[in-house]
Design a protein around this motif. Structure first.
Motif, PDB file in Angstrom:
ATOM      1  N   GLU A   3      16.912  73.196   8.206  1.00 11.27           N
ATOM      2  CA  GLU A   3      18.130  72.606   7.627  1.00 11.27           C
ATOM      3  C   GLU A   3      17.913  72.127   6.202  1.00 11.27           C
ATOM      4  OE1 GLU A   3      19.123  69.043   9.915  1.00 11.27           O
ATOM      5  OE2 GLU A   3      17.046  68.893  10.535  1.00 11.27           O
ATOM      6  N   HIS A   5      19.923  69.441   3.367  1.00 13.35           N
ATOM      7  CA  HIS A   5      20.956  68.423   3.156  1.00 13.35           C
ATOM      8  C   HIS A   5      21.048  68.104   1.675  1.00 13.35           C
ATOM      9  CE1 HIS A   5      21.068  67.026   7.479  1.00 13.35           C
ATOM     10  NE2 HIS A   5      19.994  67.777   7.456  1.00 13.35           N
ATOM     11  N   ARG A 250      27.236  61.957   1.183  1.00  8.51           N
ATOM     12  CA  ARG A 250      26.579  63.069   1.871  1.00  8.51           C
ATOM     13  C   ARG A 250      27.482  64.296   1.883  1.00  8.51           C
ATOM     14  NH1 ARG A 250      22.810  61.354   5.673  1.00  8.51           N
ATOM     15  NH2 ARG A 250      22.546  63.580   6.054  1.00  8.51           N
ATOM     16  N   PHE A 251      26.870  65.464   1.888  1.00  4.74           N
ATOM     17  CA  PHE A 251      27.615  66.714   2.006  1.00  4.74           C
ATOM     18  C   PHE A 251      27.237  67.392   3.316  1.00  4.74           C
ATOM     19  CE2 PHE A 251      27.120  65.783  -2.491  1.00  4.74           C
ATOM     20  CZ  PHE A 251      28.440  65.802  -2.897  1.00  4.74           C
ATOM     21  N   GLU A 252      28.020  68.380   3.657  1.00  7.43           N
ATOM     22  CA  GLU A 252      27.774  69.142   4.877  1.00  7.43           C
ATOM     23  C   GLU A 252      26.347  69.693   4.857  1.00  7.43           C
ATOM     24  OE1 GLU A 252      29.641  73.174   6.880  1.00  7.43           O
ATOM     25  OE2 GLU A 252      30.312  72.486   4.926  1.00  7.43           O
ATOM     26  N   ARG A 253      25.674  69.682   6.018  1.00  5.31           N
ATOM     27  CA  ARG A 253      24.316  70.213   6.009  1.00  5.31           C
ATOM     28  C   ARG A 253      24.351  71.736   6.157  1.00  5.31           C
ATOM     29  NH1 ARG A 253      21.349  69.868  11.708  1.00  5.31           N
ATOM     30  NH2 ARG A 253      23.151  70.388  12.959  1.00  5.31           N
TER      31      ARG A 253
END
Ligand code: ZN
Length: 329
Positions: A3, A5, A250-253
């Protein structure tokens, strides 16, 4: 699952990214370990290659660019070449060429900069190149401005990013046999400073100094992250522990099909077609001489081995022919 982020520090000209490669990273190692002529990576090489992959994903995600980012270390020690390649869709692969023994616990310098001639190259190869267009390449030595050898890959790349992008960057990297991970913090150019400049004398300078202070605070927090924490803690815990006093946007992972994942274009079928191209007699000569035809993928280290039976199959069975419109089974 691997992932990536991305996040911003609200109201501050600072952005951050954190990457955690798991399945993508173990696949890189699995291919190497299954290669009977190379065997698995020695631990220090594994750590270096994992860090290169994590850094490569962060650098690729940090630029608006359609093509591949290739991070290469040309070593003058036992590690002759280490390569990590990351496409703009975050698919990745990596391999290393090692000659001789790499002692347990070997430092970066012992592996790739034994005589001070090691180099690190960062190449941006656009997907659709114009005629005559060359890929962009930046090369940095593995020493600092005072010609002292750099001990960490993160130091080498921070140095490169400050030079090439003129942006203050802090990188923390770590890799073991299960996880390759990295944290990047970067200071963004301040917008609107030019507008401020015409107003109060010294106002723009004061604002810049304040913003610099903010970046320094965030960078110091980031640099306090230990390798062990980066490898063992999940992303949420890391961000909470480091930046609990900061406001993060935060942004979409990015994960799964949109996230970092292993991909290499090599396959047993491709190598089979290559052997077919050699012709029956030449292929059989190699088998007679060497017992089998063994081909290593130069991009991921996977080994494809064809013994006498496999080779006979290629030249006898129509099923092994490359499919064409008239002979689809
Ligand atoms: Zn491959």
């Amino acid at each position: 699952m691997s992932e990536l982020h991305k996040f911003l520090f609200e109201g501050l000209p600072v952005r951050g990214m954190i990457v955690r490669l798991t399945d993508a990273w173990t696949e890189v190692q699995r291919r190497r370990a299954a290669n009977s002529s190379t065997g698995p990576y020695a631990q220090p090489v594994q750590a270096l290659l994992g860090e290169m992959l994590a850094a490569g994903v962060l650098m690729q995600s940090n630029i608006k660019f359609n093509g591949s980012l290739i991070l290469q270390i040309f070593g003058d020690g036992p590690v002759k070449l280490a390569v990590a390649e990351i496409q703009s869709d975050l698919s990745l692969r990596a391999t290393a060429t090692v000659r001789g023994d790499v002692p347990a616990g070997a430092a970066l310098g012992e592996m790739v900069n034994l005589h001070g001639a090691g180099r690190c190259a960062i190449t941006l190869d656009p997907k659709s190149r114009l005629p005559g267009q060359q890929p962009y390449q930046g090369v940095v030595s593995l020493t600092n401005a005072d010609y002292q050898p750099l001990a960490q890959l993160s130091d080498v790349l921070q140095h490169y990013m400050r030079q090439s992008e003129q942006l203050e960057t802090t990188l923390v990297l770590a890799a073991d046999d299960k996880v390759a991970a990295g944290l990047l913090i970067q200071r963004l150019p301040i917008e609107g400073v030019a507008n401020l400049a015409g107003q109060q004398p010294g106002e723009a300078e004061l604002y810049e100094a304040q913003m610099y202070e903010h970046y320094n605070r965030v960078a110091t927090l980031a640099a306090s992250l230990k390798r062990e924490e980066l490898l063992t803690l999940d992303v949420e815990t890391i961000l909470r522990r480091l930046f609990w006093e900061e406001k993060l946007q935060r942004f979409e992972r990015f994960t799964g099909e949109r996230g970092p994942r292993f991909a290499c274009s090599c396959s047993r079928e491709r190598v089979g077609r290559m052997i077919q191209g050699l012709g029956n007699s030449e292929a059989n000569d190699i088998v007679a001489e060497q017992g089998a035809i063994s081909v290593d993928c130069e991009f991921c280290g996977a080994q494809y081995r064809f013994d006498a039976v496999d080779v006979a199959q290629i030249f006898k069975t129509p099923g092994e022919q490359p499919p064409s419109s008239s002979s689809v089974q």
